[in-house]
Design an enzyme around this catalytic site. Structure first.
Site, PDB file in Angstrom:
ATOM      1  N   ASP A  16       0.865  -1.186   0.000  1.00 40.48           N
ATOM      2  CA  ASP A  16       0.000   0.000   0.000  1.00 40.48           C
ATOM      3  C   ASP A  16       0.903   1.237   0.000  1.00 40.48           C
ATOM      4  O   ASP A  16       1.594   1.511   0.977  1.00 40.48           O
ATOM      5  CB  ASP A  16      -0.889  -0.021   1.249  1.00 40.48           C
TER       6      ASP A  16
ATOM      7  N   ASP B 243      -2.608   2.517  -6.219  1.00 41.39           N
ATOM      8  CA  ASP B 243      -1.588   2.539  -5.167  1.00 41.39           C
ATOM      9  C   ASP B 243      -1.619   1.316  -4.261  1.00 41.39           C
ATOM     10  O   ASP B 243      -1.028   1.338  -3.181  1.00 41.39           O
ATOM     11  CB  ASP B 243      -1.716   3.813  -4.322  1.00 41.39           C
ATOM     12  N   GLU B 244      -2.284   0.245  -4.688  1.00 39.34           N
ATOM     13  CA  GLU B 244      -2.347  -0.962  -3.869  1.00 39.34           C
ATOM     14  C   GLU B 244      -2.280  -2.208  -4.741  1.00 39.34           C
ATOM     15  O   GLU B 244      -2.938  -2.273  -5.784  1.00 39.34           O
ATOM     16  CB  GLU B 244      -3.641  -1.004  -3.038  1.00 39.34           C
TER      17      GLU B 244
END
Length: 204
Positions: free
Chosen positions: A15, A110-111
């Site tokens: 993350d 973003d993960e």
């Protein structure tokens, strides 16, 4: 309480912290170490779609109105989002992580998470893999794209673990840690618990 079965570590969740703001700091050295709010358009009537780690220390977060953000943090700079740049960085990050461990799924810009196999399911080796991923990102993409990594027996718990230590954290939840390791976790730290769900759970 019934005994919990022993489940091996199976998921490593990556993350990226304050991704849009961190991307701007990576791409624009003059913004490094400064509180930033990322906005779709630069006007006081809108809200932040992201905030840098420095801005978050003042209470600015995603969804904070620009006027309120400036009140909380007078030195904050508002930066118009550049989605194309963030997507390009995302693909570079994917390439770096994939070279360390196959990516099982990308959850958002973003993960992403990797499925641990074989000896990677041993805690020490899983932690070494996480550190290797962090180092590879640092060396090959940049020092300002920090990530928090969670490792656990399943993806949900790994995502939860990634929320527990930010920025740049590394948290492992093993089956032997359950359920007591979850007792101190705020509802907001559990994936899928939004404002409405939190209020309902508190009422019940």
């Amino acid at each position: 309480m019934t005994n919990l079965a022993k489940y091996p570590l199976r998921a490593l969740y990556v993350d990226f912290n304050s991704y849009f703001a961190s991307a701007e700091q990576q791409l624009r050295p003059e913004l490094r170490g400064k509180p930033l709010g990322i906005v779709a358009v630069n006007t006081d009537s809108t809200c932040c779609i992201a905030a840098s780690v420095e801005a978050k220390r003042y209470g600015v977060k995603t969804g904070t109105g620009v006027r309120e953000a400036k009140r909380l943090c007078p030195d904050i700079q508002m930066i118009e989002a550049r989605p194309d740049e963030y997507i390009r960085l995302h693909h570079r990050l994917k390439t770096v992580i994939e070279a360390c461990s196959p990516i099982a799924a990308v959850r958002s810009i973003d993960e992403m998470w990797c499925e641990l196999t074989g000896s990677e399911r041993e805690r020490a080796k899983a932690e070494r893999l996480a550190i290797h991923i962090k180092d590879a990102i640092y060396q090959q993409v940049g020092a300002y794209l920090r990530c928090s990594i969670g490792i656990a027996p399943n993806r949900y718990l790994a995502k939860t673990a990634s929320n527990l230590q930010k920025p740049n954290g590394l948290v492992v939840i093993e089956s032997d840690d359950l359920p007591h390791k979850l007792y101190s976790i705020k509802l907001d730290d559990l994936n899928g618990i939004g404002h409405a769900m939190r209020e309902r759970l508190h009422r019940e």
